[in-house]
Design a protein around this motif. Structure first.
Motif, PDB file in Angstrom:
ATOM      1  N   LEU A   1       0.793  -1.113   0.145  1.00 50.15           N
ATOM      2  CA  LEU A   1       0.136  -0.063   0.046  1.00 50.15           C
ATOM      3  C   LEU A   1       1.068   1.284   0.043  1.00 50.15           C
ATOM      4  CD1 LEU A   1      -2.627  -1.120   2.756  1.00 50.15           C
ATOM      5  CD2 LEU A   1      -2.814  -1.201   0.225  1.00 50.15           C
ATOM      6  N   GLY A   2       0.549   2.157  -1.091  1.00 44.79           N
ATOM      7  CA  GLY A   2       1.475   3.405  -0.952  1.00 44.79           C
ATOM      8  C   GLY A   2       0.863   4.612  -1.208  1.00 44.79           C
ATOM      9  N   ARG A   3      -0.319   4.560  -0.168  1.00 45.18           N
ATOM     10  CA  ARG A   3      -1.414   5.731  -0.288  1.00 45.18           C
ATOM     11  C   ARG A   3      -0.970   6.822   0.822  1.00 45.18           C
ATOM     12  NH1 ARG A   3      -6.363   1.753   0.452  1.00 45.18           N
ATOM     13  NH2 ARG A   3      -6.309   0.529  -1.534  1.00 45.18           N
ATOM     14  N   GLY A   4      -1.262   7.803   0.440  1.00 43.89           N
ATOM     15  CA  GLY A   4      -1.503   9.100   1.542  1.00 43.89           C
ATOM     16  C   GLY A   4      -2.541   8.660   2.454  1.00 43.89           C
ATOM     17  N   ARG A   5      -2.382   9.100   3.744  1.00 45.43           N
ATOM     18  CA  ARG A   5      -3.527   8.881   4.842  1.00 45.43           C
ATOM     19  C   ARG A   5      -4.438   9.663   4.519  1.00 45.43           C
ATOM     20  NH1 ARG A   5      -3.165   6.618   9.854  1.00 45.43           N
ATOM     21  NH2 ARG A   5      -0.792   6.523   9.664  1.00 45.43           N
ATOM     22  N   GLN A   6      -5.739   9.146   4.635  1.00 42.98           N
ATOM     23  CA  GLN A   6      -6.963   9.808   4.474  1.00 42.98           C
ATOM     24  C   GLN A   6      -7.445  10.680   5.791  1.00 42.98           C
ATOM     25  OE1 GLN A   6     -10.158   7.661   2.529  1.00 42.98           O
ATOM     26  NE2 GLN A   6     -11.659   9.247   3.861  1.00 42.98           N
ATOM     27  N   VAL A   7      -7.777  11.965   5.874  1.00 44.39           N
ATOM     28  CA  VAL A   7      -8.034  12.829   6.808  1.00 44.39           C
ATOM     29  C   VAL A   7      -9.413  13.301   6.583  1.00 44.39           C
ATOM     30  CG1 VAL A   7      -7.660  14.607   8.491  1.00 44.39           C
ATOM     31  CG2 VAL A   7      -5.815  13.374   7.694  1.00 44.39           C
ATOM     32  N   ASN A   8     -10.326  13.239   7.524  1.00 43.69           N
ATOM     33  CA  ASN A   8     -11.863  13.666   7.422  1.00 43.69           C
ATOM     34  C   ASN A   8     -11.718  14.933   8.342  1.00 43.69           C
ATOM     35  OD1 ASN A   8     -12.547  11.834   5.464  1.00 43.69           O
ATOM     36  ND2 ASN A   8     -13.449  10.431   7.191  1.00 43.69           N
TER      37      ASN A   8
END
Length: 459
Positions: A437-444
Motif C-alpha cells: 500500500l503506497g497511499r497518503g493517509r486519509q483525513v476527514n
C-alpha cells in the motif's frame, strides 16, 4: 540462351514534384523499382544492370547486393541510358530485357511470356505492346502483313490512319544482346529533344532487314508507367485490387475490399476476417481465423491464430494465439503478448512482454516491463519508466494483482502473487505474496464543508 536485364532507374521524375527519385516512390509498401526488380527475377537473368543517375546512392541502397549498377551522369535519353550497361554486358551471348523502373504493375509472368515469344520467333528485337482503349499520346506499333513490326510512330508524327491504331509501345523490349550494343553505336540525337532514343534501334534493325516482333500484353493495366502522383495513385489502386483478390482466393474474407489496404509482403492465413478500413503494412503476418475490425492498423507485426483486434494499432510487435486487443489500444514497437492476453480500450503497451492470460482492461500504460502470467492491471495503472533522461524496467511476476490507479515507478519488481492496493504509488520492490500500500493517509475534517460558500447552509 541466357537472359540479361537492364532496368532504367536514372530519371529524376520532374512531374512527381518530389525530392525522392521517381522509382523510389512506393506502391503497396515497396518502391516501384523493387516491384520491377522482382518481376524481372521471373526470367532468371544471369546478370541484371540497373542504370542509376539522379540521387543514385538512394536507389543503390534499396537494391544493394542484388544487381550491378551503372551510372548515367547526364540524362540524355533512354538509348543513352542503355549504353551505360555496355561495359557489364558487352560480348555476352543471349537476349537482354530493357525495362523502365517506373512500371510497377508489370508481372513476372508477362516478362517470361515476352522472352519466350522473342526466342520462339527468332527475333532480333521484340517490343512489349498493349491494346489501349484510348491510345492518344502513346507511340503506335505499325506492323506489316507478316505481323512484323515496321516502326514505332509517335503521336505527333502519326498519320490519320496511324492514329487509329490501338496497339501502343509500353517501353519494354527484348533485344539480341550483341546486336543491341552494335546498333546503339549508330543512333544519334537528331530529334526534337536532342536525346538518344532506344526506339531508334528498332529502325536500324528494320533498315537492315532484321526481324522485329511485338508481344501484346493481356492486361493493359500492366503497361502503366508512373510519371506523376495521379498515375502513382492509379498504380496503388490496381496493385491493391490484385493483392486483395489473391488473399480472397486463398480464403480470407473482406467486408469491403475497396477500403482495405494491404502491402504486398503481408501474409494472411485462411479464415481471417477483415472489416473495412483495415491497414496491414510491411511484413506483417496474420494467423488463421483472426478477426480485425474496422480501423485496425498493423505494421510489421506477427499475429497468432484466433486473435481479435478491435480498432487498434500494433507496430513491430508479436501477438500470440487467442489474444484480444482494443478498442483504441496501441501496441508499440518491441512488445510481445503471450497467449490469451487481453489488452483493452485505451491501453498502451511499449517495449514490454506480457505473459499468458495477463489482462489490462482499460486506461493503462505498460512501458519497458516484463510481466508474468495471470497478472491483472486495474484501470488507470501506469508504469513510470522514464525520468527525463533514461528508461528503466519494471519486473512483475506471475499472478500479481495491481489495483486501479496505481503508479509503479521503475526500476522496481513486484514478486509472484503480490497485491498492490488501489491508488498506490510503488517505488520499492514488493516481495512475493506481499500486499503493498503506497497511499497518503486519509483525513476527514468534520463539518469543514459548511465553511465553503457553495455549501447549501451558506446560500
Amino acid at each position: 540462351m541466357t537472359n540479361y536485364a537492364i532496368i532504367l532507374a536514372a530519371g529524376k521524375g520532374t512531374r512527381m514534384k518530389s525530392d525522392l527519385p521517381k522509382v523510389l516512390h512506393k506502391v503497396a509498401g515497396i518502391s516501384m523499382v523493387e516491384h520491377v526488380f522482382r518481376s524481372v527475377g521471373a526470367i532468371e537473368p544471369a546478370k541484371t544492370v540497373t542504370i542509376v543517375g539522379h540521387k543514385a546512392e538512394l536507389v543503390e541502397q534499396v537494391l544493394a547486393g542484388q544487381t550491378d549498377f551503372a551510372r548515367q551522369t547526364e540524362q540524355l535519353g533512354t538509348g543513352h541510358a542503355v549504353m551505360m550497361a555496355e561495359p557489364a554486358l558487352e560480348g555476352l551471348t543471349g537476349q537482354t530485357l530493357v525495362i523502365a523502373g517506373d512500371t510497377p504493375l508489370i508481372t513476372g509472368e508477362s516478362l517470361k511470356n515476352l522472352i519466350d515469344f522473342h526466342v520462339n520467333h527468332k527475333n532480333i528485337a521484340t517490343i512489349l505492346t498493349a491494346e489501349a482503349e484510348d491510345p492518344f499520346g502513346y507511340g503506335r506499333i505499325v506492323r506489316n502483313e507478316q505481323d512484323e513490326v515496321l516502326k514505332i510512330v509517335e503521336q505527333k508524327d502519326a498519320s490519320d490512319f496511324e492514329k487509329q491504331i490501338r496497339e501502343i509501345n509500353t517501353g519494354t523490349y527484348v533485344f539480341d544482346n550483341a546486336r543491341l550494343f552494335e546498333a546503339l553505336k549508330n543512333i544519334n540525337t537528331d530529334n526534337a529533344q536532342g536525346e538518344y532514343y532506344i526506339t531508334d534501334v528498332i529502325s536500324i534493325f528494320r533498315q537492315n532487314g532484321e526481324k522485329v516482333g511485338a508481344y501484346t500484353l493481356k492486361d493493359f493495366d500492366e503497361s502503366l508507367g508512373v510519371n506523376d502522383r495521379v498515375a502513382l495513385a492509379t498504380a496503388e489502386e490496381i496493385m491493391r485490387r490484385r493483392i486483395n483478390k489473391e488473399h480472397m482466393v486463398n480464403g480470407v474474407s473482406f467486408q469491403d475490399p475497396a477500403s482495405t489496404y494491404i502491402d504486398i509482403d503481408v501474409e494472411i492465413a485462411p479464415e481471417v476476417r477483415l472489416e473495412a478500413n483495415v491497414t496491414l503494412k510491411g511484413k506483417s503476418k496474420i494467423g488463421r481465423a483472426s478477426h480485425l475490425t474496422n480501423g485496425t492498423y498493423i505494421v510489421d507485426s506477427i499475429l497468432g491464430e484466433h486473435t481479435v483486434i478491435t480498432n487498434s494499432m500494433i507496430e513491430e510487435s508479436e501477438v500470440a494465439d487467442a489474444v484480444t486487443i482494443g478498442p483504441y489500444a496501441h501496441i508499440r514497437p518491441g512488445s510481445h503478448l503471450a497467449q490469451a492476453v487481453h489488452v483493452g480500450n485505451f491501453v498502451e503497451v511499449k517495449g514490454s512482454s506480457l505473459g499468458e492470460r495477463t489482462k489490462a482492461g482499460h486506461l493503462t500504460y505498460i512501458g519497458n516491463s516484463e510481466v508474468g502470467s495471470d497478472v491483472n492491471f486495474g484501470a488507470g495503472t501506469i508504469t513510470v519508466n522514464y525520468d527525463g533522461q533514461n528508461k528503466y524496467k519494471t519486473l512483475i511476476g506471475d499472478n500479481v494483482f495491481v489495483g486501479s490507479n496505481s503508479t509503479i515507478i521503475a526500476p522496481v519488481s513486484l514478486g509472484d502473487n503480490s497485491l498492490i492496493g488501489a491508488g498506490s504509488t510503488i517505488n520499492k520492490d514488493v516481495p512475493a505474496d506481499a500486499i503493498a500500500l503506497g497511499r497518503g493517509r486519509q483525513v476527514n475534517k468534520e463539518d469543514y464543508a459548511k465553511r465553503l460558500p457553495h455549501h447549501p447552509v451558506n446560500k
